[in-house]
Design a protein around this motif. Structure first.
Motif, short mmCIF file in Angstrom:
data_model
loop_
_atom_site.label_atom_id
_atom_site.label_comp_id
_atom_site.label_asym_id
_atom_site.label_seq_id
_atom_site.Cartn_x
_atom_site.Cartn_y
_atom_site.Cartn_z
N PHE A 179 27.39 48.85 -5.62
CA PHE A 179 28.48 48.48 -4.71
C PHE A 179 28.51 49.43 -3.52
O PHE A 179 28.55 49.00 -2.35
CB PHE A 179 29.83 48.51 -5.44
CG PHE A 179 31.01 48.24 -4.54
CD1 PHE A 179 31.45 46.95 -4.32
CD2 PHE A 179 31.68 49.29 -3.92
CE1 PHE A 179 32.55 46.70 -3.49
CE2 PHE A 179 32.77 49.05 -3.09
CZ PHE A 179 33.20 47.75 -2.88
N ALA A 180 28.47 50.73 -3.81
CA ALA A 180 28.50 51.72 -2.73
C ALA A 180 27.28 51.57 -1.83
O ALA A 180 27.37 51.73 -0.60
CB ALA A 180 28.55 53.13 -3.31
N GLY A 181 26.12 51.24 -2.41
CA GLY A 181 24.92 51.06 -1.61
C GLY A 181 25.03 49.88 -0.67
O GLY A 181 24.67 49.98 0.52
N CYS A 208 23.42 43.51 -10.54
CA CYS A 208 23.20 44.45 -9.44
C CYS A 208 23.29 43.74 -8.10
O CYS A 208 23.81 44.30 -7.13
CB CYS A 208 21.86 45.16 -9.60
SG CYS A 208 20.41 44.10 -9.60
N ASN A 209 22.80 42.51 -8.03
CA ASN A 209 22.89 41.75 -6.78
C ASN A 209 24.35 41.48 -6.41
O ASN A 209 24.74 41.61 -5.25
CB ASN A 209 22.15 40.43 -6.92
CG ASN A 209 22.20 39.58 -5.66
OD1 ASN A 209 21.50 39.85 -4.69
ND2 ASN A 209 23.03 38.56 -5.66
N GLN A 210 25.16 41.10 -7.39
CA GLN A 210 26.57 40.84 -7.14
C GLN A 210 27.28 42.08 -6.64
O GLN A 210 28.11 42.02 -5.72
CB GLN A 210 27.24 40.32 -8.41
CG GLN A 210 26.96 38.86 -8.70
CD GLN A 210 27.54 37.95 -7.62
OE1 GLN A 210 28.66 38.11 -7.18
NE2 GLN A 210 26.74 36.98 -7.19
N ALA A 211 26.97 43.23 -7.23
CA ALA A 211 27.61 44.47 -6.80
C ALA A 211 27.23 44.81 -5.36
O ALA A 211 28.08 45.24 -4.56
CB ALA A 211 27.21 45.62 -7.73
N ARG A 212 25.99 44.61 -4.97
CA ARG A 212 25.56 44.87 -3.59
C ARG A 212 26.22 43.90 -2.63
O ARG A 212 26.62 44.28 -1.53
CB ARG A 212 24.03 44.78 -3.51
CG ARG A 212 23.34 45.87 -4.31
CD ARG A 212 21.85 45.62 -4.53
NE ARG A 212 21.36 46.50 -5.59
CZ ARG A 212 20.12 46.49 -6.08
NH1 ARG A 212 19.23 45.64 -5.58
NH2 ARG A 212 19.79 47.32 -7.05
N LEU A 213 26.34 42.65 -3.05
CA LEU A 213 27.02 41.65 -2.22
C LEU A 213 28.48 42.02 -2.02
O LEU A 213 29.01 41.93 -0.90
CB LEU A 213 26.90 40.27 -2.87
CG LEU A 213 27.73 39.14 -2.24
CD1 LEU A 213 27.32 38.91 -0.79
CD2 LEU A 213 27.58 37.86 -3.06
N HIS A 214 29.15 42.45 -3.08
CA HIS A 214 30.56 42.83 -2.96
C HIS A 214 30.73 44.04 -2.04
O HIS A 214 31.71 44.13 -1.29
CB HIS A 214 31.14 43.14 -4.34
CG HIS A 214 31.27 41.94 -5.23
ND1 HIS A 214 31.56 40.68 -4.74
CD2 HIS A 214 31.14 41.80 -6.58
CE1 HIS A 214 31.60 39.82 -5.75
NE2 HIS A 214 31.34 40.47 -6.87
N GLY A 215 29.77 44.97 -2.08
CA GLY A 215 29.82 46.10 -1.16
C GLY A 215 29.68 45.66 0.29
O GLY A 215 30.38 46.16 1.18
N TYR A 216 28.76 44.72 0.52
CA TYR A 216 28.60 44.15 1.87
C TYR A 216 29.89 43.49 2.32
O TYR A 216 30.37 43.71 3.45
CB TYR A 216 27.44 43.15 1.83
CG TYR A 216 27.47 42.05 2.86
CD1 TYR A 216 27.05 42.28 4.17
CD2 TYR A 216 27.91 40.77 2.51
CE1 TYR A 216 27.07 41.24 5.12
CE2 TYR A 216 27.94 39.74 3.45
CZ TYR A 216 27.52 39.99 4.74
OH TYR A 216 27.55 38.97 5.67
N ARG A 217 30.48 42.65 1.46
CA ARG A 217 31.72 41.97 1.83
C ARG A 217 32.85 42.95 2.09
O ARG A 217 33.64 42.77 3.03
CB ARG A 217 32.12 41.01 0.70
CG ARG A 217 31.25 39.77 0.57
CD ARG A 217 31.81 38.83 -0.48
NE ARG A 217 31.02 37.61 -0.63
CZ ARG A 217 31.14 36.54 0.15
NH1 ARG A 217 32.02 36.54 1.14
NH2 ARG A 217 30.39 35.47 -0.06
#
Length: 353
Positions: A179-181, A208-217
């Motif tokens: 998420f942070a990434g 992991c993809n969902q966490a990265r997407l949530h960080g982007y959002r």
């Protein structure tokens, strides 16, 4: 050497309920405990007929030898990889092997078929136990609840690295601050003046993809910018997937000026899609990756990435697995290692036009 004959014929007789022992198997087979022990430990001084009868009973009783009996002198870890051995998997493997060497453990590397073992769950777990494995480490696999249950029944601990899914919440996993990434990559692009920022993601069900997407959002929301539905696309973590997603994004009437890639390989595919359209990176389009594999440093231009400590993730997974095999209690079922932004040549100021 005299071989003891089997006295059972036809279907194996089942012993009373409860966890079977060598004695119960021996009684059902009509042979000695020593003979059953030889079969369990793979000795060759047992007749084929006796071995077949005893093995049938072992399967019928769903017998799993105690850990102390099946653990070889050299501890052995089963490491399973989903997909091809690409740059990401190679760095994880390097860390797993290094972690094993540090504690004197051997690592056996295998591949998953479509994200899962190719045999039935119980049979697969029994084979691993019989081979003397101390536990299983899986990277980006899609083990079912039945596979997890089978490993638990066989008393084989499991650790998953960057899981695509977790069939049970208590499955132990190792990852990074995804998420942070995702948030940091997006904030970097925002700091360069970009507002039309897209997300080229992996499988939508991947944790992991969902966490990265949530960080982007989250970064876009903090900046007060909308996330356009057409700017969020998903596919596999593959180069060709990135190329397809990049082509789709760049064909929009109002295309993004920057793309957050969910992994290095995807981001490289987006970079290729930009090249095919005659766009320059980063003059016309900025791109970030996620992993910091060797590919990111040798791309043209070198890629700005969120660095995951891939080798350390492998080391931590092995150490965690062996602690579990030794019966230690874990403080947490999930370990997250820190990510960091590495700025290179694939990101730049928003185009003036």
């Amino acid at each position: 050497m005299q071989r003891e004959p089997a006295r059972t014929r036809g279907r194996p007789a089942l012993a009373p309920r409860g966890r079977p022992t060598l004695a119960t198997i021996a009684a059902s087979a009509g042979v000695s405990v020593a003979t059953v022990s030889k079969v369990v430990n793979g000795r060759d001084d047992v007749s084929a007929e006796t071995r077949a009868a005893v093995e049938a009973l072992l399967r019928a009783h769903d017998y799993n030898p105690p850990v102390a009996r099946r653990t070889p002198a050299a501890t052995t870890v089963e490491f399973l990889v989903h997909g091809d051995f690409g740059a990401y998997q190679t760095q994880i493997i390097d860390g797993v092997v290094a972690g094993g060497e540090e504690v004197g453990a051997s690592v056996v590397v295998g591949k998953l078929v479509d994200g899962r073992p190719g045999t039935a769950p119980r049979a697969w777990a029994r084979e691993l136990a019989a081979a003397g494995r101390s536990g299983v480490v899986v990277v980006t696999g899609e083990l079912s609840a039945a596979h997890v249950d089978a490993l638990e029944h066989a008393r084989l601990p499991l650790v998953v690295i960057d899981p695509l899914n977790l069939p049970r919440r208590e499955v132990v996993s190792v990852g990074s601050t995804n998420f942070a990434g995702g948030m940091t990559a997006t904030q970097h692009l925002l700091s360069l003046g970009h507002q039309r920022i897209a997300f080229a993601g992996g499988p939508p069900g991947s944790g992991c993809n969902q966490a990265r997407l949530h960080g982007y959002r989250a970064a876009m929301e903090v900046a007060g910018l909308p996330v356009r539905p057409e700017h969020v696309l998903h596919d596999d973590f593959q180069f060709e997937s990135g190329r397809r997603l990049g082509a789709q994004l760049l064909a929009l009437p109002d295309p993004p000026t920057a793309v957050v890639g969910a992994c290095d390989t995807l981001a490289l595919g987006v970079m290729e899609a930009a090249r095919v359209r005659g766009l320059r990176v980063p003059d016309d389009l900025s791109i970030t990756g996620f992993d910091d594999t060797e590919l990111a440093g040798v791309s043209t231009p070198p890629m700005t990435v969120i660095r995951q400590p891939l080798r350390e993730m492998g080391r931590v997974a092995v150490r965690t697995l062996l602690r579990m095999a030794a019966g230690e209690e874990l403080d947490s079922h999930h370990v997250e290692l820190a990510t960091e932004l590495v700025v290179r040549g694939s990101t730049g100021p928003v185009p003036s036009r």
